[in-house]
Scaffold this active site. Structure first.
Site, PDB file in Angstrom:
ATOM      1  N   SER A  46       0.836  -1.203   0.000  1.00 52.71           N
ATOM      2  CA  SER A  46       0.000   0.000   0.000  1.00 52.71           C
ATOM      3  C   SER A  46       0.873   1.255   0.000  1.00 52.71           C
ATOM      4  O   SER A  46       0.385   2.350  -0.277  1.00 52.71           O
ATOM      5  CB  SER A  46      -0.930   0.004   1.222  1.00 52.71           C
ATOM      6  OG  SER A  46      -0.201  -0.220   2.407  1.00 52.71           O
ATOM      7  N   ASP A  84       5.500  -7.019   2.557  1.00 47.68           N
ATOM      8  CA  ASP A  84       4.693  -7.543   1.447  1.00 47.68           C
ATOM      9  C   ASP A  84       5.584  -7.906   0.267  1.00 47.68           C
ATOM     10  O   ASP A  84       6.468  -7.129  -0.110  1.00 47.68           O
ATOM     11  CB  ASP A  84       3.729  -6.443   0.953  1.00 47.68           C
ATOM     12  CG  ASP A  84       2.311  -6.615   1.465  1.00 47.68           C
ATOM     13  OD1 ASP A  84       1.975  -7.691   1.991  1.00 47.68           O
ATOM     14  OD2 ASP A  84       1.529  -5.655   1.313  1.00 47.68           O
ATOM     15  N   GLU A 116      -0.232 -12.286  -1.436  1.00 47.58           N
ATOM     16  CA  GLU A 116      -1.648 -12.392  -1.783  1.00 47.58           C
ATOM     17  C   GLU A 116      -1.881 -13.765  -2.400  1.00 47.58           C
ATOM     18  O   GLU A 116      -1.200 -14.150  -3.351  1.00 47.58           O
ATOM     19  CB  GLU A 116      -2.037 -11.248  -2.733  1.00 47.58           C
ATOM     20  CG  GLU A 116      -1.946  -9.904  -2.038  1.00 47.58           C
ATOM     21  CD  GLU A 116      -2.419  -8.745  -2.894  1.00 47.58           C
ATOM     22  OE1 GLU A 116      -2.980  -8.971  -3.980  1.00 47.58           O
ATOM     23  OE2 GLU A 116      -2.225  -7.593  -2.456  1.00 47.58           O
ATOM     24  N   GLU A 184      -9.370  -9.397   3.718  1.00 43.07           N
ATOM     25  CA  GLU A 184      -9.655  -8.006   3.342  1.00 43.07           C
ATOM     26  C   GLU A 184     -11.006  -7.885   2.639  1.00 43.07           C
ATOM     27  O   GLU A 184     -11.270  -8.573   1.650  1.00 43.07           O
ATOM     28  CB  GLU A 184      -8.530  -7.463   2.434  1.00 43.07           C
ATOM     29  CG  GLU A 184      -8.782  -6.013   1.997  1.00 43.07           C
ATOM     30  CD  GLU A 184      -7.573  -5.293   1.421  1.00 43.07           C
ATOM     31  OE1 GLU A 184      -6.445  -5.833   1.480  1.00 43.07           O
ATOM     32  OE2 GLU A 184      -7.760  -4.167   0.922  1.00 43.07           O
TER      33      GLU A 184
HETATM   34  O1  KIV Z   1      -0.458  -3.315   1.768  1.00 47.96           O
HETATM   35  C1  KIV Z   1      -1.165  -3.274   2.794  1.00 47.96           C
HETATM   36  O2  KIV Z   1      -1.245  -2.258   3.509  1.00 47.96           O
HETATM   37  C2  KIV Z   1      -1.914  -4.469   3.161  1.00 47.96           C
HETATM   38  C3  KIV Z   1      -2.870  -4.379   4.304  1.00 47.96           C
HETATM   39  C4  KIV Z   1      -4.078  -3.618   3.879  1.00 47.96           C
HETATM   40  C5  KIV Z   1      -3.208  -5.702   4.853  1.00 47.96           C
HETATM   41  O3  KIV Z   1      -1.753  -5.474   2.517  1.00 47.96           O
HETATM   42 NA    NA Z   2      -0.579  -5.261   0.613  1.00 47.28          NA
END
Ligand code: KIV
Ligand code: NA
Length: 283
Positions: A46, A84, A116, A184
């Site tokens: 994000s 991530d 994911e 989510e």
């Molecule tokens: O990238 C992110 O902030 C996320 C969260 C919303 C879980 O994957």
């Molecule tokens: Na994410």
């Protein structure tokens, strides 16, 4: 060893204590998340949206993630650090997935990774990364890296077929060895069903109260991107725990006004002195 570990999280889960997770992207946000006693600090992709101003998470690269992961790892000493895997860094093969995950730990200073999931190849990637000795959080429901096939940022699990897919994906990722699953944007009953079907914690975002923990994006919960005169995109499910965007705007406007009106810097903010004899020689 003061760092939160998988054992601490498992103990909380066993006792039914909610797990807390917040994103961070740089040194100051990591210090704040850590100081607040948050269990898991997520360097989310994000970052592409809330820090870099992209419309989606798709442009985020491994190099972007590594830069942000390193800054976060210098700021957080207690929270478990999860990075991530960005779009394009783990879909090709299990070798690519393990290599990218390894970089987030070795070069980024992370303790674990998130990916994911859902499709069989993602489950294989998760399993391979766990086998390589790296703890993995799975992520199902609305998976923002898949907006191309999902048709946008849309809630998932709103009919029986979609809800079944969410549950099956979560079960498959648990079977692959994930230690938690982010859920989510799914209806609360779907999150409740997934949570009671799993033996690992679910961490909800836009998934209602029946999860083992909750996660929010730092900038969203602080209303950091609430730039007056700019479009705001804080999600519906996000509660504002602060009004930082407004506070920043007020401070900057006040500063500008005081410079223009020559109120700043006053004597109080003019600290350096020169001795009198030098003043006479110099001026
Ligand atoms: O990238 C992110 O902030 C996320 C969260 C919303 C879980 O994957
Ligand atoms: Na994410």
């Amino acid at each position: 060893w003061k760092r939160i570990t998988l054992n601490h999280l498992a103990a909380k889960y066993d006792k039914g204590e909610p797990i807390t997770m917040v994103t961070a992207y740089d040194y100051p946000s990591a210090v704040h998340v850590d100081n607040a006693g948050i269990d898991i600090c997520l360097v989310g992709d994000s970052v592409g949206m809330v820090v870099h101003g992209h419309d989606t998470t798709l442009p985020v690269t491994m190099d972007d993630m590594l830069l942000h992961c390193r800054a976060v790892s210098r700021g957080a000493s207690r929270s478990l650090l999860v990075g991530d895997l960005p779009f394009g860094s783990y879909e090709e093969s299990k070798e690519q997935a393990v290599a990218s995950a390894t970089r987030l730990l070795k070069e980024g200073g992370m303790d674990a990774i998130k990916l994911e999931g859902g499709t069989p190849s993602r489950v294989i990637a998760a399993r391979s990364i766990v086998e390589a000795g790296i703890a993995v959080i799975g992520h199902v429901g609305l998976t923002p890296q898949a907006i191309s096939v999902l048709g946008g940022f849309r809630p998932q699990g709103r009919n029986a077929a979609s809800a079944t897919k969410v549950l099956e994906s979560a079960l498959a990722l648990q079977d692959a060895g994930c230690f938690a699953i982010v859920l989510e944007c799914v209806p609360s009953p779907v999150a409740a069903a997934v949570t009671s079907s799993l033996q690992i914690p679910t961490i909800g975002i836009g998934a209602g109260p029946n999860c083992s923990g909750q996660v929010l994006v730092y900038h969203d919960l602080l209303q950091m991107t609430q730039h007056p005169h700019h479009a705001q995109v804080t999600p519906k499910f996000c509660k504002a725990y602060g009004n930082i965007g407004i506070a920043v705007n007020e401070a900057l406007c006040k500063y500008r006004e005081e410079v223009v009106s020559q109120k700043f810097p006053s004597a109080a903010y003019t600290p350096y002195r020169i001795d009198q004899s030098s003043v006479e020689t110099f001026i």
